[in-house]
Design a protein around this motif. Structure first.
Motif, PDB file in Angstrom:
ATOM      1  N   ALA A  44     -18.181  -1.727 134.483  1.00 48.89           N
ATOM      2  CA  ALA A  44     -18.156  -0.333 134.041  1.00 48.89           C
ATOM      3  C   ALA A  44     -18.834   0.581 135.056  1.00 48.89           C
ATOM      4  O   ALA A  44     -18.330   1.672 135.370  1.00 48.89           O
ATOM      5  CB  ALA A  44     -18.837  -0.207 132.674  1.00 48.89           C
ATOM      6  N   SER A  45     -19.977   0.161 135.566  1.00 52.97           N
ATOM      7  CA  SER A  45     -20.734   0.985 136.509  1.00 52.97           C
ATOM      8  C   SER A  45     -19.965   1.192 137.813  1.00 52.97           C
ATOM      9  O   SER A  45     -19.884   2.311 138.336  1.00 52.97           O
ATOM     10  CB  SER A  45     -22.086   0.333 136.798  1.00 52.97           C
ATOM     11  OG  SER A  45     -22.861   0.214 135.624  1.00 52.97           O
ATOM     12  N   ILE A  65     -10.317   9.948 130.774  1.00 51.10           N
ATOM     13  CA  ILE A  65      -9.899   8.545 130.703  1.00 51.10           C
ATOM     14  C   ILE A  65     -11.101   7.657 130.418  1.00 51.10           C
ATOM     15  O   ILE A  65     -11.059   6.790 129.527  1.00 51.10           O
ATOM     16  CB  ILE A  65      -9.214   8.121 132.018  1.00 51.10           C
ATOM     17  CG1 ILE A  65      -7.964   8.958 132.265  1.00 51.10           C
ATOM     18  CG2 ILE A  65      -8.855   6.633 131.981  1.00 51.10           C
ATOM     19  CD1 ILE A  65      -7.317   8.717 133.624  1.00 51.10           C
ATOM     20  N   ILE A  66     -12.194   7.883 131.142  1.00 52.77           N
ATOM     21  CA  ILE A  66     -13.401   7.090 130.906  1.00 52.77           C
ATOM     22  C   ILE A  66     -13.931   7.323 129.499  1.00 52.77           C
ATOM     23  O   ILE A  66     -14.358   6.395 128.809  1.00 52.77           O
ATOM     24  CB  ILE A  66     -14.477   7.430 131.947  1.00 52.77           C
ATOM     25  CG1 ILE A  66     -13.994   7.055 133.350  1.00 52.77           C
ATOM     26  CG2 ILE A  66     -15.787   6.706 131.634  1.00 52.77           C
ATOM     27  CD1 ILE A  66     -14.903   7.536 134.461  1.00 52.77           C
ATOM     28  N   GLY A  67     -13.872   8.571 129.051  1.00 48.37           N
ATOM     29  CA  GLY A  67     -14.392   8.914 127.731  1.00 48.37           C
ATOM     30  C   GLY A  67     -13.545   8.441 126.574  1.00 48.37           C
ATOM     31  O   GLY A  67     -13.914   8.665 125.403  1.00 48.37           O
ATOM     32  N   SER A  68     -12.429   7.766 126.861  1.00 46.59           N
ATOM     33  CA  SER A  68     -11.567   7.270 125.782  1.00 46.59           C
ATOM     34  C   SER A  68     -11.981   5.899 125.277  1.00 46.59           C
ATOM     35  O   SER A  68     -11.351   5.359 124.361  1.00 46.59           O
ATOM     36  CB  SER A  68     -10.112   7.204 126.269  1.00 46.59           C
ATOM     37  OG  SER A  68      -9.953   6.211 127.277  1.00 46.59           O
ATOM     38  N   PHE A  69     -13.072   5.313 125.834  1.00 47.01           N
ATOM     39  CA  PHE A  69     -13.440   3.951 125.447  1.00 47.01           C
ATOM     40  C   PHE A  69     -13.732   3.784 123.951  1.00 47.01           C
ATOM     41  O   PHE A  69     -13.569   2.683 123.418  1.00 47.01           O
ATOM     42  CB  PHE A  69     -14.626   3.452 126.284  1.00 47.01           C
ATOM     43  CG  PHE A  69     -15.923   4.190 126.080  1.00 47.01           C
ATOM     44  CD1 PHE A  69     -16.758   3.881 125.020  1.00 47.01           C
ATOM     45  CD2 PHE A  69     -16.321   5.170 126.967  1.00 47.01           C
ATOM     46  CE1 PHE A  69     -17.956   4.549 124.839  1.00 47.01           C
ATOM     47  CE2 PHE A  69     -17.521   5.841 126.801  1.00 47.01           C
ATOM     48  CZ  PHE A  69     -18.338   5.538 125.723  1.00 47.01           C
ATOM     49  N   PRO A  70     -14.147   4.829 123.194  1.00 48.02           N
ATOM     50  CA  PRO A  70     -14.360   4.615 121.750  1.00 48.02           C
ATOM     51  C   PRO A  70     -13.106   4.201 121.002  1.00 48.02           C
ATOM     52  O   PRO A  70     -13.185   3.531 119.970  1.00 48.02           O
ATOM     53  CB  PRO A  70     -14.860   5.981 121.261  1.00 48.02           C
ATOM     54  CG  PRO A  70     -15.419   6.638 122.448  1.00 48.02           C
ATOM     55  CD  PRO A  70     -14.581   6.171 123.603  1.00 48.02           C
ATOM     56  N   PHE A 109     -12.628   0.316 130.065  1.00 45.53           N
ATOM     57  CA  PHE A 109     -12.617  -1.038 129.518  1.00 45.53           C
ATOM     58  C   PHE A 109     -13.985  -1.686 129.659  1.00 45.53           C
ATOM     59  O   PHE A 109     -14.452  -2.391 128.756  1.00 45.53           O
ATOM     60  CB  PHE A 109     -11.566  -1.892 130.229  1.00 45.53           C
ATOM     61  CG  PHE A 109     -11.576  -3.333 129.777  1.00 45.53           C
ATOM     62  CD1 PHE A 109     -10.987  -3.708 128.582  1.00 45.53           C
ATOM     63  CD2 PHE A 109     -12.207  -4.310 130.542  1.00 45.53           C
ATOM     64  CE1 PHE A 109     -11.023  -5.024 128.149  1.00 45.53           C
ATOM     65  CE2 PHE A 109     -12.249  -5.628 130.125  1.00 45.53           C
ATOM     66  CZ  PHE A 109     -11.647  -5.986 128.924  1.00 45.53           C
ATOM     67  N   GLY A 110     -14.647  -1.456 130.797  1.00 50.61           N
ATOM     68  CA  GLY A 110     -15.966  -2.046 131.018  1.00 50.61           C
ATOM     69  C   GLY A 110     -16.981  -1.586 129.989  1.00 50.61           C
ATOM     70  O   GLY A 110     -17.756  -2.396 129.464  1.00 50.61           O
ATOM     71  N   PHE A 111     -16.987  -0.287 129.676  1.00 49.59           N
ATOM     72  CA  PHE A 111     -17.932   0.213 128.675  1.00 49.59           C
ATOM     73  C   PHE A 111     -17.622  -0.353 127.290  1.00 49.59           C
ATOM     74  O   PHE A 111     -18.529  -0.757 126.552  1.00 49.59           O
ATOM     75  CB  PHE A 111     -17.903   1.737 128.644  1.00 49.59           C
ATOM     76  CG  PHE A 111     -18.688   2.368 129.752  1.00 49.59           C
ATOM     77  CD1 PHE A 111     -20.038   2.104 129.916  1.00 49.59           C
ATOM     78  CD2 PHE A 111     -18.070   3.225 130.647  1.00 49.59           C
ATOM     79  CE1 PHE A 111     -20.765   2.678 130.948  1.00 49.59           C
ATOM     80  CE2 PHE A 111     -18.790   3.804 131.685  1.00 49.59           C
ATOM     81  CZ  PHE A 111     -20.134   3.531 131.830  1.00 49.59           C
TER      82      PHE A 111
END
Length: 280
Positions: free
Chosen positions: A76-77, A95-100, A157-159
């Motif tokens: 993720a990092s 895109i990153i903020g869609s992990f929830p 995906f990593g988060f």
């Protein structure tokens, strides 16, 4: 709901962390800064974890899941820093903020009932964060936007996987040791990546105090998400944590006097309407 509260604390910590990134990224290489942040946060939480952590509750499974969480935290990092290094923010942040969505979908897959109105509230949160980011003023890209999208998907995906495995570890262990083990694994892996990179291996000395603060904030944020693993609806902590992007822009408007448009304020309203509904 307590899980939402922990997620909001994490979001605020990551928002302040991201404000700091703006200064660090302009004066040094990415990977030395990333390793310094993760290492300093790990060192900062080490005494507290050794003192207050319930190490006797840590099972072999807990250690294993914590290690896997550390691997995903590394993924993720790396994805996050590379995505923001390419940009633009308006492309990568939503895109990153869609992990929830992945977190809640995973909870539903495992038998957790998610009502239709809760899905709608989650969509408001993710959509609001995305709207704030899309309407940001930063348009320039430092490379291929396809690569930026790929790195953003890797980070998302990593988060999701970090939180899923870390929260699972807290169910058979203790949140402080789980977080520490996860971060130790990330430190080792990120250091290995750094040593394979060309260029400077140590951050500029003038950035050390700021990197230390960023490390502490990052450690607090990750601990909050891990702690939610033992609570009701832990997936909602990930939903709340995803608001860090919107909070970053609000903080930049407040302290750095950066402009916010009417559309961005609408996005903020949608985001926190969704959070408020989930808290009912």
């Amino acid at each position: 709901m307590l899980a939402l509260g922990l997620g909001m604390i994490a979001a605020l910590c990551w928002a302040v962390h991201d404000i700091c990134v703006r200064f660090v990224s302009q004066s040094g290489a990415i990977y030395p800064a990333l390793v310094a942040v993760v290492l300093s946060g790990t060192v900062a939480m080490l005494p507290l974890t050794l003192w207050l952590g319930h190490w006797d509750t840590m099972t072999r499974t807990a250690y294993g899941l914590s290690a896997v969480s550390g691997v995903f935290f590394t993924v993720a990092s790396v994805g996050l820093y590379n995505a923001f290094g390419i940009g633009p923010v308006r492309l990568v942040a939503p895109i990153i903020g869609s992990f929830p969505v992945l977190s809640v979908g995973w909870a539903a897959w495992n038998g957790q009932a998610i009502a239709g109105d809760q899905w709608a509230a989650i969509a408001l949160v993710v959509g609001g964060v995305g709207l704030v980011s899309v309407l940001s003023d930063e348009d320039e890209s430092n490379g291929s936007q396809l690569k930026a999208i790929i790195w953003s998907l890797v980070a998302a995906f990593g988060f999701f996987a970090t939180f899923a495995t870390g929260q699972a570890a807290t169910l058979v262990g203790d949140e402080l040791p789980v977080t520490l083990v996860s971060r130790l694994i990330a430190v080792v892996l990120l250091t290995m990546i750094l040593l394979r990179q060309t260029g400077p291996k140590i951050p500029a000395r003038r950035n050390w105090p700021l990197l230390g603060v960023m490390g502490v904030l990052d450690a607090i944020a990750l601990s909050m998400i891990m702690s939610a693993g033992t609570l009701d609806r832990p997936e909602f902590a990930a939903v709340a944590a995803s608001t860090f992007g919107a909070l970053t822009i609000i903080l930049a408007w407040t302290f750095l006097k950066e402009r916010m448009t009417g559309g961005q304020w609408i996005g903020v309203a949608l985001t926190f309407t969704g959070i408020g509904y989930l808290a009912i």
